[in-house]
Design an enzyme around this catalytic site. Sequence first.
Site, PDB file in Angstrom:
ATOM      1  CB  THR A 185      -0.865   0.002   1.278  1.00  0.00           C
ATOM      2  OG1 THR A 185      -1.800  -1.053   1.153  1.00  0.00           O
ATOM      3  CG2 THR A 185      -1.592   1.321   1.487  1.00  0.00           C
ATOM      4  NE  ARG A 213      -9.081  -6.441   4.911  1.00  0.00           N
ATOM      5  CZ  ARG A 213      -8.000  -5.686   4.752  1.00  0.00           C
ATOM      6  NH1 ARG A 213      -7.850  -4.981   3.659  1.00  0.00           N
ATOM      7  NH2 ARG A 213      -7.077  -5.645   5.676  1.00  0.00           N
ATOM      8  CB  VAL A 214     -13.175  -1.774   4.118  1.00  0.00           C
ATOM      9  CG1 VAL A 214     -12.459  -0.444   4.257  1.00  0.00           C
ATOM     10  CG2 VAL A 214     -14.139  -1.741   2.928  1.00  0.00           C
ATOM     11  N   GLY A 215      -9.937  -2.452   4.739  1.00  0.00           N
ATOM     12  CA  GLY A 215      -8.860  -2.387   5.739  1.00  0.00           C
ATOM     13  C   GLY A 215      -8.699  -1.001   6.331  1.00  0.00           C
ATOM     14  CG  ASP A 216      -4.733   0.069   7.383  1.00  0.00           C
ATOM     15  OD1 ASP A 216      -4.820  -0.942   6.644  1.00  0.00           O
ATOM     16  OD2 ASP A 216      -3.751   0.832   7.374  1.00  0.00           O
ATOM     17  CB  THR A 236       1.820  -0.104   4.772  1.00  0.00           C
ATOM     18  OG1 THR A 236       1.616  -1.186   3.853  1.00  0.00           O
ATOM     19  CG2 THR A 236       3.265  -0.110   5.224  1.00  0.00           C
ATOM     20  N   GLY A 237       0.513  -2.621   6.104  1.00  0.00           N
ATOM     21  CA  GLY A 237       0.561  -3.921   6.774  1.00  0.00           C
ATOM     22  C   GLY A 237      -0.850  -4.417   7.038  1.00  0.00           C
ATOM     23  N   GLY A 239      -4.193  -4.537   7.972  1.00  0.00           N
ATOM     24  CA  GLY A 239      -5.119  -3.464   8.308  1.00  0.00           C
ATOM     25  C   GLY A 239      -5.951  -3.723   9.549  1.00  0.00           C
TER      26      GLY A 239
HETATM   27  N1  ASP Z   1      -3.024  -2.005   5.034  1.00  0.00           N
HETATM   28  C1  ASP Z   1      -3.554  -2.597   3.835  1.00  0.00           C
HETATM   29  C2  ASP Z   1      -4.853  -3.284   4.167  1.00  0.00           C
HETATM   30  O1  ASP Z   1      -4.929  -3.931   5.193  1.00  0.00           O
HETATM   31  C3  ASP Z   1      -2.641  -3.584   3.211  1.00  0.00           C
HETATM   32  C4  ASP Z   1      -1.271  -3.063   2.871  1.00  0.00           C
HETATM   33  O2  ASP Z   1      -0.702  -2.258   3.592  1.00  0.00           O
HETATM   34  O3  ASP Z   1      -0.760  -3.487   1.837  1.00  0.00           O
HETATM   35  O4  ASP Z   1      -5.754  -3.229   3.370  1.00  0.00           O
END
Ligand code: ASP
Length: 324
Positions: A185, A213-216, A236-237, A239
Amino acid sequence: MKRRTFLKATGISGLGVSLMPQVIGAPSEMPLTTPANTSICIATWNFHKASKTAGELLDSGASALDAVEKGVMVEESNLENHTVGKGGAPDRDGFVTLDACIMAPDGDCGSVAFLHDIEHPVSVARKVMEKTPHKMLVGEGALAFALEQGFTRQNLLTEASKEAWEEWLEEKEYRPIINVENHDTIGMLCLDENGDLAGACTTSGLAYKMRGRVGDSPIIGSGLFLDNEIGGAVATGLGEEIMKNVSSFLIVELMRQGNSPQKACELAMDRIIKSNPAYRDFQVAFLAINKQGEVGSFCIHPGFTYMKYQDKQNTNFNSPSFLK
Ligand code: ASP
């Protein structure tokens, strides 16, 4: 175990694929304190072209807000990046759905989530901020708004991403978590020549995520937060862990209390680690900047790098990590 049963049991999917962004040169060590007497762009991972684009815009006098939007758009169009924009990995049902947000120096923000068929979700997020009384639009509503605003509908699933997804569908066993390189991300923060700060974050989220699904990344306070008087942070990481701890907001608040960006990232990571004993199984990374132009970063596993553009130097730095 059937694929869906497994996914339900683990709560997470698709982390076994290697989707590392293109590496251009080896990363350098952490920079020391830098006074903010010039404009600065920082961005997650090694997206040289994105940070150069934003940095050069800043050099030419562009606002931080324009710079972050144009900067992250580079990755939204980069077909080699399989976790942002066009060419992003689809969800487990084969649909590419995108999440993005943007935040302006005055604290205003806009966000879209679960958006499909639009190449530049960050620009739709900016329109949400500027043209609606709302802060966040999702799914079909976000798409209808984007089309109304003149964005073009297009298929975002490339042949390469489709093939990788089809291969994933054939697998009988799924290894959740820990391929620390597959979070690509882009989160970007820019400080312009007026000393104003803006930020953006954009992603296609976890590869082969559950539909919906929705992340951070599109959540203001989780994937991105800034206060123009203090500084800003991006994440990032995984979420789910970042959302649970509202990490970007926390980092800015920790800076407000007098912590350096580096210390703030480390303290916010303590919360992540304390809130989940399984922290060895996933990656989370933070990147922050304060109004003085000091930069900090921290991640769980070694491997996270970030870009910094300042004084025409566009450099990739290694982040310190909790695990060695
Ligand atoms: N943080 C993002 C998510 O969880 C993934 C990513 O950082 O690549 O959607």
